[in-house]
Design a protein around this motif. Structure first.
Motif, short mmCIF file in Angstrom:
data_model
loop_
_atom_site.label_atom_id
_atom_site.label_comp_id
_atom_site.label_asym_id
_atom_site.label_seq_id
_atom_site.Cartn_x
_atom_site.Cartn_y
_atom_site.Cartn_z
N SER A 255 0.83 -1.21 0.00
CA SER A 255 0.00 0.00 0.00
C SER A 255 0.86 1.25 0.00
CB SER A 255 -0.92 0.00 1.23
OG SER A 255 -1.77 -1.14 1.22
N VAL A 256 1.95 1.23 0.77
CA VAL A 256 2.86 2.38 0.83
C VAL A 256 3.49 2.64 -0.53
CG1 VAL A 256 4.97 3.28 1.86
CG2 VAL A 256 3.30 2.06 3.28
N VAL A 257 4.02 1.58 -1.16
CA VAL A 257 4.71 1.72 -2.44
C VAL A 257 3.74 2.22 -3.51
CG1 VAL A 257 5.89 0.46 -4.28
CG2 VAL A 257 6.48 0.02 -1.90
N ASP A 258 2.52 1.67 -3.54
CA ASP A 258 1.55 2.08 -4.56
C ASP A 258 1.18 3.55 -4.40
OD1 ASP A 258 1.53 -0.43 -5.62
OD2 ASP A 258 -0.29 -1.08 -4.58
N ALA A 259 0.92 3.97 -3.17
CA ALA A 259 0.51 5.36 -2.95
C ALA A 259 1.64 6.33 -3.26
CB ALA A 259 0.04 5.54 -1.50
N VAL A 260 2.84 6.02 -2.79
CA VAL A 260 3.98 6.91 -3.01
C VAL A 260 4.33 6.97 -4.50
CG1 VAL A 260 6.43 7.26 -2.54
CG2 VAL A 260 4.89 6.60 -0.70
N GLY A 261 4.35 5.81 -5.14
CA GLY A 261 4.65 5.80 -6.56
C GLY A 261 3.62 6.53 -7.39
N THR A 262 2.35 6.41 -7.01
CA THR A 262 1.29 7.10 -7.75
C THR A 262 1.45 8.62 -7.70
OG1 THR A 262 -0.26 5.30 -7.28
CG2 THR A 262 -1.21 7.43 -7.89
N HIS A 263 1.97 9.13 -6.60
CA HIS A 263 2.11 10.58 -6.44
C HIS A 263 3.53 11.06 -6.73
CE1 HIS A 263 -1.60 9.71 -4.17
NE2 HIS A 263 -1.97 10.90 -4.56
N GLY A 264 4.35 10.23 -7.37
CA GLY A 264 5.66 10.67 -7.84
C GLY A 264 6.77 10.64 -6.83
N GLY A 265 6.56 9.99 -5.69
CA GLY A 265 7.60 9.94 -4.68
C GLY A 265 8.47 8.70 -4.80
N LEU A 266 9.39 8.59 -3.85
CA LEU A 266 10.34 7.48 -3.80
C LEU A 266 10.30 6.86 -2.42
CD1 LEU A 266 12.89 5.81 -4.74
CD2 LEU A 266 14.24 7.71 -3.81
N VAL A 267 10.09 5.53 -2.36
CA VAL A 267 10.27 4.81 -1.11
C VAL A 267 11.76 4.58 -0.95
CG1 VAL A 267 9.71 2.75 0.23
CG2 VAL A 267 8.00 3.73 -1.31
N ASN A 268 12.40 5.41 -0.14
CA ASN A 268 13.85 5.40 -0.06
C ASN A 268 14.40 4.17 0.62
OD1 ASN A 268 16.44 6.84 1.77
ND2 ASN A 268 16.51 6.72 -0.45
N LYS A 269 13.75 3.75 1.72
CA LYS A 269 14.23 2.55 2.41
C LYS A 269 13.14 2.01 3.33
CE LYS A 269 17.83 4.40 4.34
NZ LYS A 269 17.82 5.81 3.86
N PHE A 270 13.22 0.70 3.54
CA PHE A 270 12.38 0.03 4.53
C PHE A 270 13.22 -0.19 5.79
CE2 PHE A 270 10.63 -1.50 0.44
CZ PHE A 270 9.36 -0.96 0.54
N GLN A 271 12.66 0.14 6.93
CA GLN A 271 13.37 -0.01 8.20
C GLN A 271 12.53 -0.88 9.13
OE1 GLN A 271 13.94 4.03 9.48
NE2 GLN A 271 15.54 4.44 7.98
N GLY A 272 12.64 -2.19 8.93
CA GLY A 272 11.84 -3.10 9.74
C GLY A 272 10.38 -2.99 9.40
N ASP A 273 9.60 -2.34 10.31
CA ASP A 273 8.18 -2.16 10.08
C ASP A 273 7.87 -0.71 9.71
OD1 ASP A 273 8.85 -1.06 12.47
OD2 ASP A 273 7.16 -1.87 13.60
#
Length: 499
Positions: free
Chosen positions: A357-375
């Motif tokens: 859900s995080v990746v889809d929402a961020v990608g849809t609005h042009g952002g970057l999921v820079n890193k995953f930190q555990g949870d």
């Protein structure tokens, strides 16, 4: 019923082997008979041998007997040479290097068998004409048979290449040809030239040049030689054109598909000459492109497509710049208790659905999921790809993530959003680095996330973010209160989404 059972009991390649074997047999018999007929007709038209007198029947019987012998000997010789090829081809097993080499030599072997038998016939029948007639008869018989043998061997070579393609394809697939090639395009060109003009013109010279072999009128012989040159030359040229143009057309089609971005292309390697090398090179190139695409895809999945493009553009260097970005930090509420109460596999499944859900929402609005930190996850808007309005994009993404996770009903979360100037670039050492963002905005977003877990809306954004957003987006947010965030001297005015 018996026929059906018999077909099922046969090896799967038996029909193909049968067709190929019948083709070789037809080639051997047809070329020998036709060549012998043409040679006999030329000898009759030239009146050779004209000094044997009543021994002419002896010559004719000996010639017929040798023709029959050459057919039987040639078939047996060819079968002995290629018996091992037939075994691995029929039973669909991996051929050895020696078997591959023999399979690739099929055209040459057939041409050598044909040429050897014709040369032997030239010597035998030429010697017999010398014994029964004169030295000029021997010369005429020997040279005429030799010219017929050259034509037959050359045509056998070109036709055998065509007939042996199924076997050669499987041999080259099992073990690609090494640096040395037994068959070259130059060889085909030379053979085609010899069949189209070299041998017929040599025959014309022997007919019209001194010492005028034979006692007959040379005109019919010249007409026959011209017709042979036209027919054999047309056949040889067609075979050469097909052996070169067809694979080149396949290569062109394959390269056009590669140019359009398709990497699932594979050209069948069915030639042991330079063309086969080119076919194998194209396959290796496409395999390399496919591997590069796979690595780029994996790289993009690990670091993000934008970071992957940034790394490919600027290379492996510890570089970056300072820019204005909006950071979004999202974290799961009470993940420690969840890990204690649930099996690890179930925890991972829930987190994967949450991060999707995080990746889809961020990608849809042009952002970057820079890193995953555990949870938790750090998301950036404005780096490495610049955005016209990173604040609005981040606020919209935050609401979208919150709504999606609440709809799933599996986890609770907190989201913090903050803006500011940060360093965005490669961080680490020359042997191991990653793309990251470092600055007060990132720390502020993380601190806001801790506080957002206690807010009913589960989202807190700094005043700087909301004021930088569009009017429409600002209307969806209301002022919450001032918070003294850990590690910051000044209190932060926060906003939360309206109900």
């Amino acid at each position: 019923m018996r026929t059906s059972r018999l077909r099922q009991s046969l090896p799967p390649r038996f029909p193909l082997l049968l067709r190929t074997s019948l083709g070789f047999a037809g080639l051997g018999v047809g070329s020998s008979v036709c060549g012998s007929g043409v040679v006999f007709l030329l000898l009759v038209l030239q009146g050779i041998p004209h000094d044997v007198g009543e021994h002419g029947w002896t010559m004719a019987i000996c010639a017929a007997a040798y023709t029959l012998f050459s057919l039987l000997a040639g078939s047996l010789w060819t079968a002995l040479l290629q018996r091992r090829t037939a075994v691995w081809f029929l039973f669909d097993r991996e051929p050895s290097e020696d078997e591959v080499r023999r399979a690739l030599r099929i055209p040459i072997d057939l041409a050598l068998v044909s040429g050897t038998l014709w040369l032997t016939g030239s010597l035998v029948l030429g010697t017999l004409a010398w014994v029964l007639g004169s030295v000029w008869d021997a010369m005429g018989v020997g040279l005429t048979i030799l010219l017929g043998g050259l034509t037959t061997a050359g045509l056998t070579y070109l036709l055998a290449e065509r007939l042996a393609r199924p076997v050669m394809t499987l041999a080259l697939k099992a073990r690609p040809a090494d640096g040395t090639v037994s068959v070259t395009v130059l060889t085909r060109l030379v053979v085609t030239w010899a069949l189209a003009s070299g041998v017929p013109m040599l025959g014309v010279l022997l007919v019209v040049a001194p010492p005028n072999l034979g006692s007959g009128d040379p005109t019919p012989s010249l007409i026959l030689l011209s017709a042979i040159g036209l027919v054999i030359g047309a056949i040889a040229t067609a075979l050469l054109a097909r052996s070169v143009a067809s694979p080149l057309h396949q290569l062109k089609v394959a390269l056009d598909r590669v140019a359009r971005g398709h990497t699932d292309v594979r050209v069948p390697v069915d030639d042991s000459s330079e063309i086969g090398k080119l076919q194998a090179s194209v396959n290796d190139m496409v395999e390399g492109l496919r591997e590069q695409a796979r690595l780029r895809d994996l790289f993009g999945r690990h670091v993000g497509a934008d970071v992957a493009r940034h790394a490919l553009e600027f290379g492996a260097s510890l570089s970056g710049d300072v820019r204005e970005v909006t950071a979004l930090f999202v974290d799961v509420v009470d993940s420690t208790a969840m890990a204690y109460q649930s099996p690890p596999v179930e925890v991972v499944r829930k987190l994967n659905r949450f991060f999707a859900s995080v990746v889809d929402a961020v990608g849809t609005h042009g952002g970057l999921v820079n890193k995953f930190q555990g949870d938790a996850a750090l998301c950036v808007f404005g780096a490495p790809t610049r955005l016209a309005d990173p604040a609005t994009a981040a606020l919209q993404a935050a609401r979208s993530i919150r709504d999606s996770v609440r709809e799933a009903g599996e986890l609770d979360l907190g989201i913090g959003v903050a803006s500011g100037r940060v360093f965005a670039g490669q961080l680490g050492s020359s042997s191991r680095f990653e793309y990251t963002v470092i600055g007060d905005a990132v720390n502020e977003a993380a601190r806001l996330t801790d506080s957002a877990k206690k807010v009913r809306s589960r989202i807190l954004a700094s005043q700087a973010v909301v004021e930088a957003a569009t009017t429409t987006e600002r209307g969806r947010w209301r002022r919450h209160r001032r918070l003294q965030l850990r590690g910051r001297q000044q209190p932060t005015v926060t906003y939360t989404p309206t109900a």
